[in-house]
Design a protein around this motif. Structure first.
Motif, PDB file in Angstrom:
ATOM      1  N   UNK A 120       0.835  -1.210   0.000  1.00  0.00           N
ATOM      2  CA  UNK A 120       0.000   0.000   0.000  1.00  0.00           C
ATOM      3  C   UNK A 120       0.866   1.255   0.000  1.00  0.00           C
ATOM      4  N   UNK A 121       1.875   1.265   0.841  1.00  0.00           N
ATOM      5  CA  UNK A 121       2.753   2.430   0.927  1.00  0.00           C
ATOM      6  C   UNK A 121       3.477   2.651  -0.398  1.00  0.00           C
ATOM      7  N   UNK A 122       3.910   1.561  -1.021  1.00  0.00           N
ATOM      8  CA  UNK A 122       4.629   1.677  -2.287  1.00  0.00           C
ATOM      9  C   UNK A 122       3.701   2.162  -3.399  1.00  0.00           C
ATOM     10  N   UNK A 123       2.476   1.620  -3.461  1.00  0.00           N
ATOM     11  CA  UNK A 123       1.515   2.052  -4.481  1.00  0.00           C
ATOM     12  C   UNK A 123       1.153   3.513  -4.278  1.00  0.00           C
ATOM     13  N   UNK A 132      -0.364   9.429 -12.456  1.00  0.00           N
ATOM     14  CA  UNK A 132      -1.333   8.465 -12.978  1.00  0.00           C
ATOM     15  C   UNK A 132      -0.582   7.184 -13.295  1.00  0.00           C
ATOM     16  N   UNK A 133      -1.143   6.041 -12.897  1.00  0.00           N
ATOM     17  CA  UNK A 133      -0.431   4.780 -13.072  1.00  0.00           C
ATOM     18  C   UNK A 133      -1.414   3.643 -13.320  1.00  0.00           C
ATOM     19  N   UNK A 134      -1.048   2.723 -14.206  1.00  0.00           N
ATOM     20  CA  UNK A 134      -1.818   1.494 -14.399  1.00  0.00           C
ATOM     21  C   UNK A 134      -1.168   0.397 -13.568  1.00  0.00           C
ATOM     22  N   UNK A 135      -1.789  -0.769 -13.537  1.00  0.00           N
ATOM     23  CA  UNK A 135      -1.212  -1.871 -12.775  1.00  0.00           C
ATOM     24  C   UNK A 135       0.149  -2.257 -13.349  1.00  0.00           C
ATOM     25  N   UNK A 136       0.357  -2.049 -14.646  1.00  0.00           N
ATOM     26  CA  UNK A 136       1.672  -2.337 -15.240  1.00  0.00           C
ATOM     27  C   UNK A 136       2.747  -1.432 -14.652  1.00  0.00           C
ATOM     28  N   UNK A 137       2.385  -0.177 -14.388  1.00  0.00           N
ATOM     29  CA  UNK A 137       3.330   0.766 -13.786  1.00  0.00           C
ATOM     30  C   UNK A 137       3.628   0.405 -12.338  1.00  0.00           C
TER      31      UNK A 137
END
Length: 388
Positions: A120-123, A132-137
């Protein structure tokens, strides 16, 4: 005196409330207007004709390009994704009314997989740094569809469920996660009505979208507690208790709809997504249309009655049957199965097949569909037909 309604009148009110009557279909309707009217549109990863939300929009008269691009291009945002009725697109104006759910999840947790605090902290940091980020990012995930999984995937979903990050657009069907503080207007972020007011609002909104409904129908729309919904409906001057001939349970009607003139039903057959809000609650499907269709995507092929993605067909205020079709990447249409209701004609299903083919980018001529339906299919069949 209690208002009594016939099943036919209730069907008419329900279809009209959902924007599927002839009058609604004749109007120029944008995807955003449809979403605003419905209150939420369920999304799903299945894509054998078109994505489910696109089918919902197309059935209500949205332009093809508008429906196809709706989740991809939003600046400023018009919707957010949330657990309303399952995973859904929700009008941005409803953001404050789901604050109670976000607070409850943050306080009591969820029924999903365990969430890793370090993930969670990293995300949280990556989304803030990237904007803005996708799950790939965020490191990717294993599996396909809803089964995709990784610690960072579930960390992102947790932060979305509790409102720290949001999804207000997609990129290649991947959610784009953004900080809520950056993506949403400050006025929405600051507006947090109490739970009582939100439940009142959402209950009224759900009944308005259904015209006439039981307490359980209303509760299912936004997945609210039935007891809270009953209290809200009882307190609202816009929600009138009614009795429907043949229904065991008391129902409620949206009062302004009762005063409106009868709407004309759309005779043109419309194939509907099995996740369409007209039919997504099976007890309501049975009461309104006397059919009980189960999504068979998760059944073994040999046990399916119709096919993988059976699409109910609405025509003249009735469910005329359902069709299961696929359109592949080469634009070839495959008819897996057709179920025709006893009161329907094969020509009705033939028209729906052609409509589904057009929506999926394939083509099938009238002669072919008539020949297929002349076989009198009532159970699952596999038959490839002429394609574009």
């Amino acid at each position: 005196m209690t208002v009594r309604l016939s099943p036919a009148r209730v069907r008419e009110l329900g279809i009209t409330a959902q924007g599927l009557d002839r009058g609604a279909h004749a109007r120029a309707t944008t995807a955003q207007q449809i979403l605003d009217r419905l209150g939420c549109i369920q999304i799903d990863s299945i894509n054998v004709v078109r994505r489910s939300h696109e089918l919902v929009l197309l059935a209500r008269g949205a332009e093809f390009n508008d429906a196809a691009a709706f989740v991809d291009h939003h600046r400023p945002p018009d919707y957010f994704e949330y657990w309303a009725h399952a995973a859904s697109l929700v009008p941005l104006s409803l953001w404050p009314h789901f604050a109670f759910r976000r607070r409850r999840l943050a306080e009591h947790g969820w029924n999903g997989p365990a969430v890793d605090p370090a993930a969670c902290a990293d995300v949280r940091k990556r989304v803030e740094d990237l904007g803005a980020a996708t799950i790939s990012d965020l490191g990717g995930a294993q599996g396909t569809g809803w089964d995709r999984s990784s610690p960072h995937k579930w960390a992102a979903e947790w932060l979305l469920a509790t409102g720290e990050i949001v999804c207000v657009r997609r990129r290649g069907w991947k959610r784009v996660y953004e900080p809520a503080s950056a993506a949403l207007p400050a006025t929405l972020l600051e507006d947090e009505p109490d739970e009582h007011n939100s439940l009142q609002y959402l209950s009224e909104r759900a009944l308005k979208a259904q015209g006439v409904a039981t307490t359980s129908d209303v509760a299912d729309y936004f997945r609210l507690a039935a007891k809270s919904v009953h209290t809200a409906l009882t307190a609202s001057p816009s929600c009138v208790p009614v009795e429907v001939d043949g229904w065991r349970e008391q129902a409620w009607a949206w009062a302004p709809a009762l005063d409106a003139p009868s709407a004309e039903m759309e005779n043109t057959p419309l194939p509907l997504s099995p996740f369409d809000s007209l039919l997504w609650h099976r007890p309501r499907m049975r009461q309104l249309f006397d059919v009980d269709y189960l999504l068979e995507a998760y059944k073994p092929a040999v046990k399916r009655q119709c096919g993988y993605f059976g699409m109910p067909v609405l025509a003249a205020g009735r469910i005329a049957g359902r069709i299961a079709v696929r359109v592949d990447k080469q634009r070839r249409l495959t008819i897996e199965g057709v179920q025709i209701a006893a009161v329907s004609e094969p020509a009705t299903l033939a028209h729906a097949l052609r409509t589904a083919a057009i929506w999926g980018g394939a083509d099938v001529d009238a002669e072919t569909t008539r020949a297929v339906l002349a076989q009198g299919w009532e159970t699952r069949h596999d038959e490839e037909v002429v394609t574009a």
